[in-house]
Design a protein around this motif. Structure first.
Motif, short mmCIF file in Angstrom:
data_model
loop_
_atom_site.label_atom_id
_atom_site.label_comp_id
_atom_site.label_asym_id
_atom_site.label_seq_id
_atom_site.Cartn_x
_atom_site.Cartn_y
_atom_site.Cartn_z
N GLY A 98 -17.59 -40.74 31.06
CA GLY A 98 -16.46 -41.56 30.62
C GLY A 98 -15.76 -41.02 29.40
N VAL A 99 -16.11 -39.82 28.95
CA VAL A 99 -15.63 -39.29 27.67
C VAL A 99 -14.14 -38.96 27.69
N ALA A 100 -13.55 -38.85 28.88
CA ALA A 100 -12.14 -38.45 28.95
C ALA A 100 -11.19 -39.59 28.63
N PHE A 101 -11.73 -40.81 28.50
CA PHE A 101 -10.86 -41.98 28.27
C PHE A 101 -11.23 -42.69 26.98
N LEU A 102 -10.25 -43.40 26.45
CA LEU A 102 -10.46 -44.26 25.30
C LEU A 102 -9.84 -45.62 25.63
N PRO A 103 -10.65 -46.68 25.76
CA PRO A 103 -12.10 -46.71 25.61
C PRO A 103 -12.81 -45.90 26.69
#
Ligand SMILES: [Ca+2]
Ligand SMILES: [Ca+2]
Ligand SMILES: [Ca+2]
Ligand SMILES: [Ca+2]
Length: 217
Positions: A98-103
């Motif tokens: 999930g690191v590609a998105f914020l959150p």
């Protein structure tokens, strides 16, 4: 916790069992013939006798089929060797973390467009939209003409900077000059969604517009 109890109380009379066993370090034996095996519970250590010489003392009873020829995105690289199985521009590891998105948001590594809104997971990551909300993706929502002035509005994300490209010929969109560069503000919610607009003096009754991200906060 699932409980599995398989105990041969009279080994000489019991039927032979077929099973697959994966051990704790990832190794596995297949098509093995076990004269006896037992498991007090799952997951927990499994004891298995294989031809009276093999003892798997720290594994799980497990069955799986490894299809070494599968190539989900048909790019000529089988899934085993492909760092991006679905070809959406996000690596499998990044989709699962999930690191590609914020959150931080996990996406489906075996589906290029997790929410089926027409924008790939990789493009949603680049534009900061929600990959699990089919209403959330970078797109033009309206074009309002007042004489030769056109006001173009698009869905955006707070802090992202966009170029508005305009031309009188759709085939020329790739070469057209930038009509405006705007940074979005006023975003709301976890995904800081906003609507951003810019004007362009067209000089033509028919115009085509394109918006793309040129900067992220
Ligand atoms: Ca592939
Ligand atoms: Ca992917
Ligand atoms: Ca995906
Ligand atoms: Ca979306």
């Amino acid at each position: 916790m699932a409980v599995l109890l398989l105990v041969c109380v009279a080994p000489g009379l019991c039927q032979t069992n077929q099973a697959y066993v994966m051990d704790g370090s990832g190794g596995w034996s297949s098509n093995a013939t076990f004269s006896t095996f037992s498991a007090a519970c799952q997951p927990c250590p499994v004891g298995a006798n294989f031809d009276a010489s093999h003892l798997n003392g720290s594994g799980f009873l497990h069955v799986f089929v490894l299809n070494t020829n599968q190539d989900y995105d048909a790019d000529g690289i089988v899934d085993e060797d492909d760092p991006d199985d679905d070809g959406d521009g996000l690596g499998d590891a990044d989709e699962l973390s999930g690191v590609a998105f914020l959150p931080s948001t996990v996406t489906d590594p075996m589906r290029a467009d997790s929410d089926a809104d027409g924008m790939s997971d990789g493009d949603e990551a680049s534009s900061g939209s929600n990959p699990w909300d089919a209403e959330s993706f970078l797109h033009i929502v309206s074009v309002v003409a007042a004489g030769s002035m056109h006001s173009v509005m698009w869905q955006s994300r707070d802090g992202y900077t966009y170029d508005l490209i305009g031309t009188n010929h759709v085939a020329g969109l790739g070469m057209a000059a930038t009509a405006a560069t705007v940074t979005a503000s006023g975003g709301v919610g976890l995904w800081e969604e906003a609507f951003t607009s810019a004007t362009n003096e067209s000089g033509s009754a028919r115009s085509f517009y394109r918006v793309h991200v040129v900067g992220q906060p």
